[in-house]
Write an enzyme that holds these catalytic residues in place. Structure first.
Site, PDB file in Angstrom:
ATOM      1  N   HIS A 275       0.872  -1.187   0.000  1.00 32.40           N
ATOM      2  CA  HIS A 275       0.000   0.000   0.000  1.00 32.40           C
ATOM      3  C   HIS A 275       0.907   1.235   0.000  1.00 32.40           C
ATOM      4  O   HIS A 275       1.505   1.561  -1.019  1.00 32.40           O
ATOM      5  CB  HIS A 275      -0.937  -0.091   1.205  1.00 32.40           C
ATOM      6  CG  HIS A 275      -2.014   0.946   1.270  1.00 32.40           C
ATOM      7  ND1 HIS A 275      -2.357   1.752   0.213  1.00 32.40           N
ATOM      8  CD2 HIS A 275      -2.850   1.308   2.291  1.00 32.40           C
ATOM      9  CE1 HIS A 275      -3.339   2.559   0.578  1.00 32.40           C
ATOM     10  NE2 HIS A 275      -3.647   2.313   1.837  1.00 32.40           N
ATOM     11  N   HIS A 314      -2.832  -2.384  -9.923  1.00 35.90           N
ATOM     12  CA  HIS A 314      -3.719  -1.739  -8.956  1.00 35.90           C
ATOM     13  C   HIS A 314      -4.991  -2.540  -8.870  1.00 35.90           C
ATOM     14  O   HIS A 314      -5.446  -3.094  -9.870  1.00 35.90           O
ATOM     15  CB  HIS A 314      -4.031  -0.299  -9.398  1.00 35.90           C
ATOM     16  CG  HIS A 314      -4.548   0.539  -8.285  1.00 35.90           C
ATOM     17  ND1 HIS A 314      -5.865   0.563  -7.921  1.00 35.90           N
ATOM     18  CD2 HIS A 314      -3.897   1.376  -7.436  1.00 35.90           C
ATOM     19  CE1 HIS A 314      -6.010   1.382  -6.895  1.00 35.90           C
ATOM     20  NE2 HIS A 314      -4.842   1.882  -6.570  1.00 35.90           N
ATOM     21  N   ASP A 370       2.604   5.270  -7.427  1.00 34.93           N
ATOM     22  CA  ASP A 370       3.874   5.139  -6.716  1.00 34.93           C
ATOM     23  C   ASP A 370       5.071   4.943  -7.625  1.00 34.93           C
ATOM     24  O   ASP A 370       6.212   4.988  -7.163  1.00 34.93           O
ATOM     25  CB  ASP A 370       3.793   3.953  -5.741  1.00 34.93           C
ATOM     26  CG  ASP A 370       2.850   4.255  -4.604  1.00 34.93           C
ATOM     27  OD1 ASP A 370       2.874   5.403  -4.125  1.00 34.93           O
ATOM     28  OD2 ASP A 370       2.091   3.363  -4.210  1.00 34.93           O
TER      29      ASP A 370
HETATM   30  N1  CMC Z   1       4.174  -7.328 -10.614  1.00 30.45           N
HETATM   31  C1  CMC Z   1       3.993  -8.537 -11.178  1.00 30.45           C
HETATM   32  N2  CMC Z   1       2.818  -9.178 -11.255  1.00 30.45           N
HETATM   33  C2  CMC Z   1       1.758  -8.542 -10.753  1.00 30.45           C
HETATM   34  C3  CMC Z   1       1.857  -7.269 -10.164  1.00 30.45           C
HETATM   35  C4  CMC Z   1       3.118  -6.656 -10.118  1.00 30.45           C
HETATM   36  N3  CMC Z   1       3.274  -5.451  -9.577  1.00 30.45           N
HETATM   37  N4  CMC Z   1       0.640  -6.881  -9.739  1.00 30.45           N
HETATM   38  C5  CMC Z   1      -0.192  -7.862 -10.050  1.00 30.45           C
HETATM   39  N5  CMC Z   1       0.476  -8.887 -10.663  1.00 30.45           N
HETATM   40  C6  CMC Z   1      -0.077 -10.116 -11.202  1.00 30.45           C
HETATM   41  C7  CMC Z   1      -0.425 -11.098 -10.100  1.00 30.45           C
HETATM   42  O1  CMC Z   1       0.668 -11.949  -9.815  1.00 30.45           O
HETATM   43  C8  CMC Z   1      -1.583 -11.828 -10.703  1.00 30.45           C
HETATM   44  O2  CMC Z   1      -1.082 -12.728 -11.646  1.00 30.45           O
HETATM   45  P1  CMC Z   1      -1.793 -14.179 -11.857  1.00 30.45           P
HETATM   46  O3  CMC Z   1      -3.163 -13.871 -12.358  1.00 30.45           O
HETATM   47  O4  CMC Z   1      -0.921 -14.892 -12.819  1.00 30.45           O
HETATM   48  O5  CMC Z   1      -1.806 -14.798 -10.488  1.00 30.45           O
HETATM   49  C9  CMC Z   1      -2.323 -10.753 -11.485  1.00 30.45           C
HETATM   50  O6  CMC Z   1      -1.313  -9.783 -11.834  1.00 30.45           O
HETATM   51  C10 CMC Z   1      -3.426 -10.073 -10.713  1.00 30.45           C
HETATM   52  O7  CMC Z   1      -2.846  -9.500  -9.553  1.00 30.45           O
HETATM   53  P2  CMC Z   1      -3.491  -9.505  -8.119  1.00 30.45           P
HETATM   54  O8  CMC Z   1      -2.419  -9.776  -7.100  1.00 30.45           O
HETATM   55  O9  CMC Z   1      -4.704 -10.383  -8.115  1.00 30.45           O
HETATM   56  O10 CMC Z   1      -3.981  -8.019  -8.008  1.00 30.45           O
HETATM   57  P3  CMC Z   1      -4.468  -7.313  -6.704  1.00 30.45           P
HETATM   58  O11 CMC Z   1      -5.576  -6.431  -7.100  1.00 30.45           O
HETATM   59  O12 CMC Z   1      -4.738  -8.278  -5.610  1.00 30.45           O
HETATM   60  O13 CMC Z   1      -3.184  -6.472  -6.246  1.00 30.45           O
HETATM   61  C11 CMC Z   1      -1.645  -4.753  -5.973  1.00 30.45           C
HETATM   62  C12 CMC Z   1      -3.045  -5.106  -6.454  1.00 30.45           C
HETATM   63  C13 CMC Z   1      -1.498  -3.225  -6.034  1.00 30.45           C
HETATM   64  C14 CMC Z   1      -1.467  -5.189  -4.494  1.00 30.45           C
HETATM   65  C15 CMC Z   1      -0.606  -5.448  -6.871  1.00 30.45           C
HETATM   66  O14 CMC Z   1      -0.790  -5.050  -8.221  1.00 30.45           O
HETATM   67  C16 CMC Z   1       0.814  -5.189  -6.417  1.00 30.45           C
HETATM   68  O15 CMC Z   1       1.316  -5.896  -5.531  1.00 30.45           O
HETATM   69  N6  CMC Z   1       1.505  -4.173  -7.011  1.00 30.45           N
HETATM   70  C17 CMC Z   1       2.812  -3.807  -6.579  1.00 30.45           C
HETATM   71  C18 CMC Z   1       2.738  -2.993  -5.315  1.00 30.45           C
HETATM   72  C19 CMC Z   1       2.256  -1.588  -5.609  1.00 30.45           C
HETATM   73  O16 CMC Z   1       2.723  -0.928  -6.524  1.00 30.45           O
HETATM   74  N7  CMC Z   1       1.337  -1.119  -4.749  1.00 30.45           N
HETATM   75  C20 CMC Z   1       0.824   0.260  -4.837  1.00 30.45           C
HETATM   76  C21 CMC Z   1      -0.610   0.286  -5.184  1.00 30.45           C
HETATM   77  S1  CMC Z   1      -1.099   1.953  -5.626  1.00 30.45           S
HETATM   78  C22 CMC Z   1      -1.129   2.791  -4.159  1.00 30.45           C
HETATM   79  C23 CMC Z   1      -2.385   2.601  -3.425  1.00 30.45           C
HETATM   80  O17 CMC Z   1      -3.442   3.066  -3.891  1.00 30.45           O
HETATM   81  O18 CMC Z   1      -2.296   1.983  -2.343  1.00 30.45           O
END
Ligand code: CMC
Length: 436
Positions: A275, A314, A370
């Site tokens: 986050h 995201h 970010d």
């Molecule tokens: N790098 C590589 N793969 C990713 C990433 C990433 N940054 N984000 C998502 N994926 C993949 C994930 O592994 C999954 O793949 P599969 O379908 O093969 O299992 C797919 O994309 C869907 O991802 P998810 O984990 O289901 O997505 P989510 O909505 O649960 O997670 C997130 C959202 C922001 C936690 C995630 O994208 C992430 O960890 N990003 C990196 C951390 C980041 O930049 N966070 C800041 C968010 S913006 C600030 C805020 O508003 O808080």
């Protein structure tokens, strides 16, 4: 079984879902209102069947009129105003007023708001002398912030009286006003510099920069480009509807905890690398990549699941985060003053490679807020440990606005989700002497 009625039909056909319990044949028609269906209908069918929705992917837990977010089309609005307009033409304090009160202030209202925030920036001497001084010398400033903002509740016991609108608003002003002071104190403590008191003659962002950087000069003069860039970053981070920390604020607030304790919970959520810690993680990631030729192997590792591309992806945005677009332009202006951050070239190339790669395209992973904000903060001289703290300062406006909205919402009760129990069935207790 759930089937939609009215989908694809002409205007005038009631939009609803019909939910049928195939075990009994009983059905219930649920109207689609504001893009949602009420879970009450399911309770009517069978109160013991729950919607299993880990991480709330498909669950709306409240009605809110603060922030509108359309992740597919990259749209973000506060109280109806597009984020681009606010970032270009407004100031953080005006946006904070808008988010908290629902409307842009008149000139007189804005003057009073600015005066109130400015004159609540000081914190009790015991916060500084006794509380902050008790931390380990290299304590993470976000850890200090979580603890000190929670401790404020002990300095303002009236805050517990959440039923009184005047008392509530006084704490809202205190929180927005004192966050930069606590944040700057946390930084100064963690590097062993004496604290700098707020300067009430400065605007919100310049005052924060003064508390961060002032040494012996009588008055700290911040570069206007950098102060404006920081103010703009504050606007972009002021609210983002039901994100993890705002949800924490609402959940803790729903138990009628005082707003300082609820804000401490929100700060704790923001501390997490998924986050508010993400921009810190982005800079660490870019530093680790180190050079352009290491990008391809890094991306390959991400695709193999061995690493995560921080600053990408995201929960809601499935297109370019509009805040990231604005920040990219802000970065150019900041780098003209500070010099180019050497990590920028790695970031630009990484973005280019990722946006052309099937792995990221198919998962609709784009840069989020970010990806570039950390580079700006670093160029402005902020240590990476301060990044989540810089996020917490403006997000406080969003947290308190959601807290006020929650308390005024007659549909809200204490948050208490249900679970699907998958543990063992009842079994007899075996005394330890009889266990193998
Ligand atoms: N790098 C590589 N793969 C990713 C990433 C990433 N940054 N984000 C998502 N994926 C993949 C994930 O592994 C999954 O793949 P599969 O379908 O093969 O299992 C797919 O994309 C869907 O991802 P998810 O984990 O289901 O997505 P989510 O909505 O649960 O997670 C997130 C959202 C922001 C936690 C995630 O994208 C992430 O960890 N990003 C990196 C951390 C980041 O930049 N966070 C800041 C968010 S913006 C600030 C805020 O508003 O808080």
């Amino acid at each position: 079984m759930i089937s939609g009625a009215g989908e694809g039909k002409g205007v005038g056909v009631a939009d609803s879902y019909t939910i049928i319990d195939n075990r009994t044949g009983k059905s219930v028609e649920v109207p689609i209102e504001n893009g949602g269906i009420s879970s009450r209908a399911l309770r009517e069918l069978d109160p013991n069947i729950f919607i299993y929705d880990p991480a709330f992917l498909q669950t709306a837990a409240c009605r809110s009129s603060i922030t509108f977010l359309d992740g597919d089309n990259g749209i973000l609005r506060y109280r109806g105003y597009p984020i681009q307009d606010l970032a270009e033409q407004s100031s953080y304090l005006e946006v904070a007023y808008l988010i908290v009160h629902g409307e842009l202030p008149s000139r007189a209202e804005f003057e009073k708001w600015t005066h109130d925030i400015t004159f609540h920036t000081y914190v009790h001497e015991n916060v500084r002398k006794r509380f902050m001084d008790g931390f380990h010398h290299d304590a993470h400033p976000m850890g200090i912030l979580v603890a000190t903002v929670g401790a404020l509740s002990t300095f303002y016991p009236e805050a517990k009286n959440i039923a009184d609108p005047e008392v509530r608003m006084r704490q809202v002003v205190r929180l927005i006003a004192k966050m930069p002071t606590l944040a700057a104190f946390a930084h100064r403590f963690s590097i062993g510099l004496p604290f700098v008191f707020p300067d009430n003659s400065l605007d919100f962002a310049s005052n924060f920069l003064s508390m961060m950087w002032k040494i012996a000069e009588p008055r700290f003069e911040s570069d206007p480009v950098l102060a404006r860039a920081l103010d703009q970053l504050f606007i972009l981070h002021a609210d983002h509807e039901q994100n993890c920390s705002t949800t924490a604020m609402r959940v803790v607030g729903s138990a009628h905890a005082d707003p300082f304790s609820s804000t401490a919970a929100a700060c704790a959520a923001l501390y997490g690398p998924l986050h508010g810690g993400a921009n810190e993680a982005v800079v660490r990631m870019l530093t680790e990549i180190g050079s352009l030729e290491n990008i391809e192997p890094f991306v390959a590792a991400v695709k193999e699941g061995k690493a995560r591309l921080m600053g990408f992806g995201h929960r809601v945005y499935k297109s370019y985060d509009p805040r990231a677009r604005i920040i990219k332009a802000t970065a150019e202006r900041v780098f003209e003053v500070t010099g180019r951050n050497p990590l920028l070239d790695i970031a630009l190339k990484l973005e280019e490679i990722a946006l052309a790669d099937e792995y990221f395209i198919s998962r609709r992973l784009y840069p989020n807020v970010d990806f570039y904000s950390g580079l700006i903060y670093q160029a402005m001289g902020f240590p990476v440990d301060m990044f989540p703290v810089l996020f917490a300062i403006p997000r406080t406006a969003g947290w308190v606005a959601h807290w006020l909205e929650l308390l005024g919402d007659p549909e809200q009760k204490i948050s208490r989700p249900r679970q699907i129990y998958v543990g063992p069935p009842e079994r007899p207790y075996v005394p330890i002497r009889d266990r193998n």
